[in-house]
Design a protein around this motif. Structure first.
Motif, PDB file in Angstrom:
ATOM      1  N   TYR A  96      45.673  36.643  37.212  1.00  0.00           N
ATOM      2  CA  TYR A  96      44.893  36.815  35.985  1.00  0.00           C
ATOM      3  C   TYR A  96      43.617  37.595  36.271  1.00  0.00           C
ATOM      4  CZ  TYR A  96      41.989  35.610  31.960  1.00  0.00           C
ATOM      5  OH  TYR A  96      41.162  35.674  30.862  1.00  0.00           O
ATOM      6  N   GLN A  97      42.953  37.278  37.367  1.00  0.00           N
ATOM      7  CA  GLN A  97      41.736  38.004  37.753  1.00  0.00           C
ATOM      8  C   GLN A  97      42.059  39.477  38.024  1.00  0.00           C
ATOM      9  OE1 GLN A  97      38.725  36.767  37.694  1.00  0.00           O
ATOM     10  NE2 GLN A  97      37.697  38.617  38.421  1.00  0.00           N
ATOM     11  N   GLN A 104      42.138  46.095  33.758  1.00  0.00           N
ATOM     12  CA  GLN A 104      41.729  46.483  32.404  1.00  0.00           C
ATOM     13  C   GLN A 104      40.248  46.795  32.320  1.00  0.00           C
ATOM     14  OE1 GLN A 104      43.143  43.392  29.684  1.00  0.00           O
ATOM     15  NE2 GLN A 104      44.920  44.666  29.227  1.00  0.00           N
ATOM     16  N   GLY A 105      39.539  46.688  33.449  1.00  0.00           N
ATOM     17  CA  GLY A 105      38.115  46.991  33.483  1.00  0.00           C
ATOM     18  C   GLY A 105      37.262  45.988  32.741  1.00  0.00           C
ATOM     19  N   LYS A 106      37.713  44.727  32.694  1.00  0.00           N
ATOM     20  CA  LYS A 106      36.981  43.688  31.941  1.00  0.00           C
ATOM     21  C   LYS A 106      36.075  42.851  32.844  1.00  0.00           C
ATOM     22  CE  LYS A 106      40.312  43.347  28.184  1.00  0.00           C
ATOM     23  NZ  LYS A 106      41.201  42.466  27.387  1.00  0.00           N
ATOM     24  N   VAL A 107      36.062  43.158  34.141  1.00  0.00           N
ATOM     25  CA  VAL A 107      35.158  42.438  35.060  1.00  0.00           C
ATOM     26  C   VAL A 107      34.440  43.460  35.932  1.00  0.00           C
ATOM     27  CG1 VAL A 107      36.518  40.334  35.118  1.00  0.00           C
ATOM     28  CG2 VAL A 107      37.024  42.136  36.742  1.00  0.00           C
ATOM     29  N   LEU A 154      50.869  43.024  26.280  1.00  0.00           N
ATOM     30  CA  LEU A 154      50.519  41.606  26.307  1.00  0.00           C
ATOM     31  C   LEU A 154      49.088  41.378  26.779  1.00  0.00           C
ATOM     32  CD1 LEU A 154      53.778  40.288  28.039  1.00  0.00           C
ATOM     33  CD2 LEU A 154      53.280  40.275  25.589  1.00  0.00           C
ATOM     34  N   PRO A 155      48.487  40.241  26.404  1.00  0.00           N
ATOM     35  CA  PRO A 155      47.156  39.888  26.921  1.00  0.00           C
ATOM     36  C   PRO A 155      47.242  39.564  28.410  1.00  0.00           C
ATOM     37  CG  PRO A 155      48.048  38.106  25.590  1.00  0.00           C
ATOM     38  CD  PRO A 155      48.982  39.268  25.417  1.00  0.00           C
ATOM     39  N   PRO A 156      46.121  39.694  29.144  1.00  0.00           N
ATOM     40  CA  PRO A 156      46.126  39.482  30.597  1.00  0.00           C
ATOM     41  C   PRO A 156      46.694  38.132  31.031  1.00  0.00           C
ATOM     42  CG  PRO A 156      44.064  40.485  29.911  1.00  0.00           C
ATOM     43  CD  PRO A 156      44.800  40.134  28.645  1.00  0.00           C
ATOM     44  N   ALA A 185      49.886  37.784  33.462  1.00  0.00           N
ATOM     45  CA  ALA A 185      49.739  37.126  34.753  1.00  0.00           C
ATOM     46  C   ALA A 185      50.743  35.992  34.920  1.00  0.00           C
ATOM     47  CB  ALA A 185      48.319  36.594  34.908  1.00  0.00           C
ATOM     48  N   ALA A 186      50.988  35.241  33.864  1.00  0.00           N
ATOM     49  CA  ALA A 186      51.935  34.125  33.916  1.00  0.00           C
ATOM     50  C   ALA A 186      53.352  34.616  34.188  1.00  0.00           C
ATOM     51  CB  ALA A 186      51.883  33.338  32.619  1.00  0.00           C
TER      52      ALA A 186
END
Length: 286
Positions: free
Chosen positions: A276-277, A283-286, A255-257, A261-262
């Motif tokens: 979510y953060q 996922q290493g996106k931040v 699933l997408p982040p 998170a939800a």
């Protein structure tokens, strides 16, 4: 003196039929099927074979998930005219993971007679010989077809202390057992019943990975209809203590982040934005 109109109303019988072995049809079920005026059924061809076995010829009315609401008026009219009817599914007890609930609800709302004729149910049949705790269990029916939705559903049940019972088809049994092993863990005890009451009835006991390996090793054992039973969590954690890292790892694979998170926020009560953060960081996106 007029007769009581209620005495002239027919009865709608909900009749359990065999799940494989025709000898399991009860004597009372035979009597009811013999006496009713009309039989409502999922598949008229399938039910015609059962009636042929019993030496019966009866008017059949198809009632399935796509038309049962439209059948209410027709069936109510039969009953109000004094005719009795039987409802059967393709196998087992009607309404248990099968069509019929809206129909029975509507008939009861009209004050019409609905009477159960008990018999075989795959759930109870499987549990009786599974060797898992049966004092408390929860039936979850069929899981979603897609792996992501399936994983989401199972994650919500991972802390359940009661024995979990599912139906599964031959097309998805391997995928389902793989996801179950990921979610419930390699040590969770389980039992898979295959082709109950039929010639090749088989029970598999042990851990989920062990049962999965047995089925993977023999393509013939992947055929038929399955009941999957999972022992409850022996030490369920309170919702506040659920391991959100484990949930993330499993959910983010499908699933997408934001969606992951939800789901975890619903399960744990944690802040959705913070989760979510955290998902983005994992996922290493931040």
């Amino acid at each position: 003196m007029t007769s009581d109109p209620r005495m002239q109303v027919g009865t709608f019988y909900v009749v359990a039929t065999p799940i494989g072995n025709l000898a399991d049809l009860t004597e009372r079920a035979k009597q009811v099927l013999t006496s009713v005026d009309v039989i409502a059924c999922e598949d008229t061809r399938h039910t015609a074979k059962l009636l042929q076995h019993l030496g019966l010829r009866k008017p059949l009315l198809s009632v399935h998930e796509h038309n049962e609401r439209e059948r209410v008026e027709q069936i109510a009219r039969h009953l109000e005219q004094g005719q009795s009817m039987a409802l059967v599914s393709d196998a087992g007890t009607p309404l248990i993971s099968d069509p019929g609930y809206p129909l029975v609800q509507a008939l009861r709302a009209r004050g019409l007679n609905v009477s159960p004729i008990p018999g075989v149910s795959a759930i109870i049949t499987a549990l009786s010989a599974a060797g898992l705790p049966t004092d408390r269990f929860t039936f979850e029916g069929f899981l979603p077809h897609k792996s992501g939705a399936k994983r989401e559903k199972l994650l919500a049940q991972e802390q359940e202390a009661r024995t979990l019972v599912y139906y599964e088809s031959k097309h998805r049994i391997l995928d389902t057992l793989e996801v179950m092993a990921e979610v419930f863990g390699a040590e969770r005890q389980a039992c898979v019943a295959r082709e109950l009451t039929k010639t090749f009835e088989t029970f598999y006991h042990g851990t989920l990975p062990g049962i999965l390996s047995q089925l993977q090793a023999d393509a013939d054992q992947q055929k038929g209809e399955f009941v999957v039973m999972i022992a409850g969590n022996p030490d369920p954690a309170p919702a506040s203590e659920v391991d959100s890292n484990k949930l993330f790892r499993l959910l983010l694979a499908e699933l997408p982040p934001k969606k992951a998170a939800a789901i975890i926020a619903d399960l744990t009560g944690e802040n959705k934005k913070e989760l979510y953060q955290k998902a983005l960081e994992m996922q290493g996106k931040v």
